[in-house]
Write an enzyme that holds these catalytic residues in place. Structure first.
Site, mmCIF file in Angstrom:
data_model
loop_
_atom_site.group_PDB
_atom_site.id
_atom_site.type_symbol
_atom_site.label_atom_id
_atom_site.label_comp_id
_atom_site.label_asym_id
_atom_site.label_seq_id
_atom_site.Cartn_x
_atom_site.Cartn_y
_atom_site.Cartn_z
ATOM 1 N N TYR A 48 0.637 -1.237 0.179
ATOM 2 C CA TYR A 48 -0.075 0.147 0.572
ATOM 3 C C TYR A 48 1.417 1.391 0.153
ATOM 4 C CZ TYR A 48 -3.058 -3.682 1.381
ATOM 5 O OH TYR A 48 -4.572 -4.828 1.195
ATOM 6 N N SER A 117 -3.883 -7.181 7.961
ATOM 7 C CA SER A 117 -3.890 -7.900 6.706
ATOM 8 C C SER A 117 -2.612 -8.072 6.194
ATOM 9 C CB SER A 117 -4.317 -5.937 6.475
ATOM 10 O OG SER A 117 -5.643 -6.804 5.525
ATOM 11 N N TYR A 118 -2.938 -7.632 4.936
ATOM 12 C CA TYR A 118 -1.418 -8.460 4.144
ATOM 13 C C TYR A 118 -1.066 -8.520 4.430
ATOM 14 C CZ TYR A 118 0.999 -9.422 -0.421
ATOM 15 O OH TYR A 118 1.357 -9.529 -1.596
ATOM 16 N N TRP A 165 -10.876 -5.212 -3.179
ATOM 17 C CA TRP A 165 -9.461 -5.020 -3.701
ATOM 18 C C TRP A 165 -8.274 -5.417 -4.609
ATOM 19 C CZ3 TRP A 165 -5.444 -8.837 -2.633
ATOM 20 C CH2 TRP A 165 -4.437 -8.496 -2.216
ATOM 21 N N ASP A 249 -13.382 -8.673 12.517
ATOM 22 C CA ASP A 249 -12.501 -8.725 11.339
ATOM 23 C C ASP A 249 -12.578 -9.863 10.319
ATOM 24 O OD1 ASP A 249 -10.260 -7.884 10.327
ATOM 25 O OD2 ASP A 249 -9.108 -9.261 11.398
ATOM 26 N N HIS A 283 -12.083 -4.388 11.307
ATOM 27 C CA HIS A 283 -10.509 -4.778 10.871
ATOM 28 C C HIS A 283 -9.271 -3.621 10.805
ATOM 29 C CE1 HIS A 283 -8.095 -6.753 6.996
ATOM 30 N NE2 HIS A 283 -7.914 -5.745 6.736
#
Length: 572
Positions: A48, A117-118, A165, A249, A283
């Site tokens: 990101y 997350s990622y 996404w 989440d 999340h």
């Protein structure tokens, strides 16, 4: 406002090209304290962009504590070379980066990893490779298997999350957002109604190869197994992990799976170096949130997540004696009571699993129906319930584990939300206990065993666990879905014989809630939760290609031969 007037001890090296084993260079920003080098390093790898204000602030805060920080763009994103395709390069690139850092003269040989997350997945992908420099991880909101708790859940496609996404945002090198003020036909909600699913990315004006790949692999096949899911590799993991997640989440289950998996199968005897921290968040969370969704969780909910990570790294990377090893490994927020609690393990060792059976006279439709939930096993001639599931008018997602974000990110409801209005629908069956005579704590994994028939070749069944307050507020606690064709196997789908009764197991993940005296326990049974999950078109056709929808008539059984029930984890 960073109070940096008195803080001059920062050296920055920007856009350093770190070579991977195949020669591709990844753009890497480095933040170091000028004195006391070499020092331990905190690594964060992101798709990101590695220069968001939030990331740089966190980096500087770690530098103030005597750590260096390395922020890297993953392959094919932002300033890093190579081709972007989700997941496939994070194990080797992460390992190569750790090995490179460990050999720099500013690193003392100790690396910790962070990110959500990622970025949490990218940490876990390297865990089984055991770089000698990797000493601890603190992944937030993390996956355990790309198929089961990222792209699909219970065999249903995580539509809202996947579209936003991979269908839209992660389409190129930089973030491509679909702003919610665009004209109506460009709005995510509008696009999510488009059929067939396979070209929904094109409907959004994008072309996403991973989107098409994901839809063309609806079963747990070699595509997913080849992505190196961490749950296939627990027995190779020795690194200490502080897993941080949230009851609402999308990756809650991944975090829990990883804790349980490494504890039971990892290289460290008894898994004594694994820790779990779970709050009532969604999340995206800071730890300072008190009002989440429709609920005020009280002052006590606030927690300093940076400090939790710092203590973790101080112990494992600096060898500071700071009580980490004497603490209970599991710290979770008990909703209802609205207090943090600690436990010796997860699930809590003293848990008693209790069955609550559904009953009715055949009219459990909506909150005005006659559905009952209790511990009494049904008798042989109890009526079944019927509802119609029309995919052109699906039950809308109200709260839950969806892809919560700001208004730009996703217009889909998530988190703790009042279910009062949605429960008026006739295509939701509702089963409720009498007001409780005493407080009742439910903490742990929740599962629904459902006996049902459909007049279609394929369909979905959903279940939600709800705390009904005396004033009528209905708080969603846990949810699950099962795609009928995957009732027996994730690898080999089997269509239904219309009219035949089948047994379904709906995994509702986990929760922690104190149902107070005079509250009621409720479950909702239906066949859709849209747009968190795609609508099952009920045709039984190849997934993702349908542009026609069929109405399904569903029968839910609760008699002696078909005792549908929810299994609740009770803490005495």
């Amino acid at each position: 406002n960073m109070e940096n007037e008195n803080f001059n001890n920062l050296k920055m090296m920007m856009d350093i090209k770190v070579p991977m084993s195949d020669g591709i260079c990844l753009s890497t920003n480095i933040y170091l304290p000028k004195d006391n080098l070499p020092c331990p390093i905190i690594l964060q790898r992101s798709p990101y962009g590695s220069n968001t204000e939030e990331m740089v602030k966190e980096a500087v805060n770690f530098v103030k504590e005597g750590y260096g920080v390395v922020l890297q763009d993953v392959r094919g994103r932002w300033d890093s070379d190579g081709e972007w395709y989700p997941f496939i390069n994070e194990a080797s690139d992460g390992y190569d980066t750790q090995e490179w850092i460990g050999k720099q003269d500013w690193c003392d040989g100790n690396i910790g990893t962070i990110g959500g997350s990622y970025l949490a997945m990218a940490q876990w992908q390297t865990a089984a490779l055991n770089s000698k420099f990797l000493k601890a991880m603190a992944p937030k909101v993390s996956y355990s298997n790309f198929y089961h708790d990222w792209v699909y859940t219970g065999g249903a496609f995580q539509l809202a999350f996947n579209l936003r996404w991979i269908g839209i945002q992660m389409n190129t090198r930089t973030n491509q957002l679909q702003y919610l003020w665009l004209p109506k036909e460009n709005h995510l909600i509008e696009i999510m109604n488009h059929l067939p699913l396979i070209d929904m990315d094109n409907k959004a004006g994008r072309t996403s190869k991973p989107w098409k790949d994901w839809i063309q692999h609806p079963s747990y096949d070699e595509y997913w197994k080849g992505l190196n899911p961490i749950e296939e590799n627990y027995e190779k993991v020795s690194v200490p992990v502080l897993g941080i997640s949230a009851w609402y989440d999308i990756f809650l289950q991944g975090t829990l799976n990883n804790y349980i998996g490494v504890k039971s199968q990892g290289l460290e005897p008894g898994g004594s170096n694994q820790k779990l921290l779970i709050g009532p968040w969604m999340h995206f969370f800071s730890g300072n949130d008190q009002i989440i969704g429709d609920v005020d969780f009280g002052e006590k909910v606030k927690i300093d997540i940076f400090k939790e990570m710092l203590n973790w790294f101080d112990y494992w990377l600096k060898g500071k004696e700071n009580n980490i090893q004497n603490e209970d490994p599991v710290k979770i927020f008990l909703m209802g009571k609205n207090e943090w609690q600690t436990h010796s393990d997860w699930p809590i060792p003293s848990t008693k699993y209790k069955k609550f059976y559904i009953h009715s006279n055949g009219k459990a439709n909506s909150s005005n129906g006659d559905g009952i939930l209790n511990k009494i096993i049904p008798n042989e001639n109890e009526n079944f319930d019927i509802f119609k599931y029309d995919p052109s008018n699906p039950v809308l997602t109200i709260g839950g584990t969806g892809p919560a974000g700001g208004p730009v990110v996703s217009p889909v409801s998530a988190g703790p939300k009042n279910q009062f209005e949605i429960e008026k629908r006739n295509d939701i069956l509702i089963y409720t206990t009498n007001p409780l005579e005493e407080n009742f704590e439910v903490t742990g994994p929740v599962q629904m065993i459902l006996y049902a028939a459909s007049d279609c070749l394929d369909t979905d069944f959903t279940c939600k666990l709800v705390d009904v307050y005396p004033d009528g507020f209905c708080l969603n606690l846990a949810q699950g879905i099962i795609r009928a064709r995957y009732r027996n196997s994730w690898e080999k789908p089997e269509l239904l014989s219309p009219g035949q009764i089948y047994k379904y197991t709906i995994d509702m993940w986990s929760t922690s809630n104190l149902f107070y005296k005079n509250h009621k326990i409720r479950i909702e049974i239906s066949s859709s939760n849209f747009p968190q999950y795609d609508r099952n078109p009920n045709t039984g056709n190849v997934f993702g290609l349908d542009n026609k929808l069929k109405i399904a008539t569903q029968q839910i059984y609760h008699d002696k031969l078909h005792p549908s029930h929810i299994i609740l984890p009770c803490i005495e």
